[in-house]
Scaffold this active site. Structure first.
Site, PDB file in Angstrom:
ATOM      1  N   ASP A  43       0.834  -1.208   0.000  1.00 27.40           N
ATOM      2  CA  ASP A  43       0.000   0.000   0.000  1.00 27.40           C
ATOM      3  C   ASP A  43       0.870   1.261   0.000  1.00 27.40           C
ATOM      4  O   ASP A  43       0.511   2.271   0.598  1.00 27.40           O
ATOM      5  CB  ASP A  43      -0.920   0.007   1.226  1.00 27.40           C
ATOM      6  N   HIS A 258      30.910  -0.154  -5.594  1.00 26.82           N
ATOM      7  CA  HIS A 258      29.526   0.253  -5.420  1.00 26.82           C
ATOM      8  C   HIS A 258      28.977  -0.187  -4.068  1.00 26.82           C
ATOM      9  O   HIS A 258      27.806  -0.547  -3.935  1.00 26.82           O
ATOM     10  CB  HIS A 258      28.658  -0.302  -6.553  1.00 26.82           C
ATOM     11  N   ASP A 275      31.007   8.518  -1.184  1.00 26.97           N
ATOM     12  CA  ASP A 275      30.631   8.916  -2.544  1.00 26.97           C
ATOM     13  C   ASP A 275      29.139   9.231  -2.473  1.00 26.97           C
ATOM     14  O   ASP A 275      28.309   8.327  -2.378  1.00 26.97           O
ATOM     15  CB  ASP A 275      30.912   7.771  -3.521  1.00 26.97           C
ATOM     16  N   ASP A 286      27.733  14.895  -7.673  1.00 24.83           N
ATOM     17  CA  ASP A 286      28.435  13.619  -7.490  1.00 24.83           C
ATOM     18  C   ASP A 286      29.821  13.925  -6.920  1.00 24.83           C
ATOM     19  O   ASP A 286      30.700  14.407  -7.636  1.00 24.83           O
ATOM     20  CB  ASP A 286      28.538  12.906  -8.848  1.00 24.83           C
ATOM     21  N   HIS A 369      38.456   1.474 -13.128  1.00 31.60           N
ATOM     22  CA  HIS A 369      37.329   2.207 -13.712  1.00 31.60           C
ATOM     23  C   HIS A 369      37.832   3.441 -14.450  1.00 31.60           C
ATOM     24  O   HIS A 369      39.003   3.823 -14.338  1.00 31.60           O
ATOM     25  CB  HIS A 369      36.304   2.595 -12.640  1.00 31.60           C
ATOM     26  N   HIS A 373      32.561  10.554 -16.069  1.00 27.53           N
ATOM     27  CA  HIS A 373      31.350  10.300 -16.861  1.00 27.53           C
ATOM     28  C   HIS A 373      30.613  11.619 -16.988  1.00 27.53           C
ATOM     29  O   HIS A 373      30.838  12.570 -16.219  1.00 27.53           O
ATOM     30  CB  HIS A 373      30.467   9.237 -16.198  1.00 27.53           C
ATOM     31  N   HIS A 380      24.748   9.626 -14.037  1.00 26.53           N
ATOM     32  CA  HIS A 380      25.479   9.161 -15.225  1.00 26.53           C
ATOM     33  C   HIS A 380      24.649   9.647 -16.403  1.00 26.53           C
ATOM     34  O   HIS A 380      23.763   8.945 -16.884  1.00 26.53           O
ATOM     35  CB  HIS A 380      25.631   7.642 -15.227  1.00 26.53           C
ATOM     36  N   GLU A 420      37.361  11.558 -11.325  1.00 25.68           N
ATOM     37  CA  GLU A 420      37.357  10.696 -10.137  1.00 25.68           C
ATOM     38  C   GLU A 420      38.365   9.556 -10.199  1.00 25.68           C
ATOM     39  O   GLU A 420      37.978   8.387 -10.269  1.00 25.68           O
ATOM     40  CB  GLU A 420      35.956  10.138  -9.910  1.00 25.68           C
ATOM     41  N   TYR A 424      42.672   1.201  -5.241  1.00 24.27           N
ATOM     42  CA  TYR A 424      41.965   0.226  -4.412  1.00 24.27           C
ATOM     43  C   TYR A 424      42.903  -0.970  -4.227  1.00 24.27           C
ATOM     44  O   TYR A 424      43.193  -1.701  -5.175  1.00 24.27           O
ATOM     45  CB  TYR A 424      40.661  -0.201  -5.085  1.00 24.27           C
ATOM     46  N   ARG A 441      39.310   7.273  -3.333  1.00 24.68           N
ATOM     47  CA  ARG A 441      38.809   7.921  -4.546  1.00 24.68           C
ATOM     48  C   ARG A 441      38.543   9.386  -4.226  1.00 24.68           C
ATOM     49  O   ARG A 441      38.078   9.715  -3.128  1.00 24.68           O
ATOM     50  CB  ARG A 441      37.528   7.240  -5.049  1.00 24.68           C
ATOM     51  N   GLU A 443      36.650  12.703  -6.089  1.00 29.34           N
ATOM     52  CA  GLU A 443      35.784  13.014  -7.232  1.00 29.34           C
ATOM     53  C   GLU A 443      35.196  14.404  -7.104  1.00 29.34           C
ATOM     54  O   GLU A 443      34.709  14.797  -6.043  1.00 29.34           O
ATOM     55  CB  GLU A 443      34.642  11.999  -7.311  1.00 29.34           C
TER      56      GLU A 443
END
Length: 473
Positions: A43, A258, A275, A286, A369, A373, A380, A420, A424, A441, A443
């Site tokens: 609901d 992620h 992030d 971002d 990576h 982007h 993205h 970014e 790692y 990281r 960014e």
């Protein structure tokens, strides 16, 4: 486009531009639904978020709406926009909120006509009849092709009466993507504000982390505590949503690209990678920052952090008009590889020079990576990453195999992209143990300007010393 235009005039200009694009392609009619509501459980629905393409052309955020743009003639006067939206309904509005309604929509939104969405199926065959082509977004709305085909079948049934049916279907995303790739002043102003709000949220999370670890908290400082600080700062400044699921990663969790904020405890001596960014008035931000949970980098953490920061600065330096989208990635990757070799993450005796590592791809163990982007309405964002109209050229892919690809997109003022780089380091044979489980990281969001680029998200420190000073405060 003047920054003084009212929002309705901004959207009208965009609809006119799409109409001209359709006219240049031979004319036709464009159909664009907004996003449907999505049930969360028995609901309750998920918080509603409009379709980005639809909102880009209308500024209208209610569900259950469609936009139709007719562009069959050859001049601006023959371009006409029609909105189908939910009708006024007092009973439903008591439960779900006030609706604009088709009577008020033309004056409010600057469109030529509006009707109840209940009449869509009845009116669409008439709107499609005698058009050259139909434009709608491919592969973005489940079942849309079938719906359009059903309307076209009704037009085909009138052929004996002299009605002509559109002969071709085109993807509306193609011209819209090109438009959305270069931001106008209205969009840039919102993106700046979104970047400022998100930067403030990162500052709040950093200060909260060090303060809570100094004072102590029953049960320990958890990732979700910092996520709560982010969400609080987003909302209290008027942002409607987080732009994506926030990443708050303690220690080794930062090596999961992620990772979602969980209940892992943050401890002094560990790094925390956040992030996160807000969405404001349909536009995303971002930001990623990596900081010591207790406020002080260890020597090993600082060594790798400074490498990533130098890689980002190298990428920023080549983010300017005339450069290609891939150039910031290439610049950052060379700095990261040099750092990998200097620190022993990659043994020079085994892997050779920077160029050798680029050729072998060995750096992907620690950096897997791209460096950026497109960003805008979607975190993205849409837009080709290769230069339109260019010819494919031979190059090596990620596996070292020769493939044919178009050259990377040439950067132009008004484009917005993230920068970014990261490192790692997971436990592995031959990797110095002092670096194990460090994920870093950094960014920022970069607006390409005529002179270079403007970083929209530098309201939060990036240099290691400045981060430590902030957290001491």
């Amino acid at each position: 486009m003047s920054p003084l235009l009212t929002p309705s005039a901004v959207y009208a200009q965009r609809r006119a531009a799409i109409g001209r694009a359709l006219q240049a392609a031979g004319g036709g009619v464009a159909l664009l639904p907004t996003a449907p509501e999505s049930p969360r459980n028995r609901d309750s629905d998920f918080p509603y978020r409009h379709d980005s393409y639809f909102y880009y052309l209308t500024g209208f955020s209610e569900p259950g709406a469609w936009l139709v743009i007719e562009a069959s003639g050859k001049n601006a006067q023959s371009i006409k926009s029609t909105l189908f939206c939910q009708p006024k309904d007092l009973e439903r509005e008591i439960w779900d909120g006030i609706r604009l309604g088709p009577e008020a929509a033309p004056a409010e939104l600057g469109i030529e006509a509006a009707f109840s969405v209940d009449t869509l199926a009845e009116k669409m065959p008439d709107l499609l009849a005698n058009q050259q082509a139909v434009w709608f977004p491919f592969a973005t709305h489940k079942g849309l092709e079938t719906t359009v085909d059903g309307w076209l079948n009704k037009v085909r049934a009138r052929v004996r009466l002299g009605t002509e049916c559109p002969q071709s279907l085109h993807d509306l995303c193609k011209p819209l993507d090109e438009m959305r790739l270069v931001k106008d002043p209205h969009e840039i102003a919102i993106l700046r504000r979104a970047g400022s709000i998100s930067a403030g949220a990162h500052v709040r999370a950093m200060q909260t982390s060090s303060a809570m670890l100094r004072s102590g908290i029953e049960g320990g400082l958890r990732e979700y505590h910092l996520e709560a600080e982010l969400l609080h700062e987003f909302r209290r400044h008027g942002a409607q949503f987080p732009a994506y699921t926030s990443i708050v990663a303690a220690g080794a969790n930062a090596c999961v690209l992620h990772y979602r904020a969980g209940n892992t405890e943050l401890k002094a001596g560990q790094l925390c990678l956040i992030d996160a960014g807000c969405e404001l008035d349909g536009y995303a931000s971002d930001i990623t920052r990596t900081f010591p949970a207790g406020g002080k980098f260890t020597p090993a953490q600082r060594l790798l952090y400074d490498i990533v920061q130098a890689a980002q600065e190298a990428a920023i330096a080549v983010t300017r008009p005339g450069q290609r989208f891939i150039d910031p990635h290439n610049a950052a990757t060379r700095v990261l590889i040099e750092g990998m070799l200097d620190t022993g993450l990659l043994a020079k005796a085994k892997h050779g020079s920077v160029d050798d590592v680029l050729e072998s791809g060995a750096y992907r163990q620690f950096y897997m990576h791209r460096t950026g982007h497109w960003m805008g309405m979607d975190v993205h964002d849409c837009g080709d990453y290769t230069e339109p109209g260019s010819e494919p050229q031979p190059e090596k892919d990620a596996l070292g195999q020769l493939v044919m690809r178009k050259p990377s997109r040439i950067l132009k003022p008004g484009m917005v992209l993230t920068i970014e780089p990261g490192l790692y380091v997971r436990p592995a044979k031959g990797v110095p143990k002092k670096f194990w489980d460090i994920g870093i990281r950094i960014e920022d969001d970069a607006l390409v300007t005529p002179e270079g680029c403007e970083l929209l998200t530098r309201g939060v420190p990036v240099k290691a010393g400045e981060i430590e000073a902030l957290m001491r405060g």
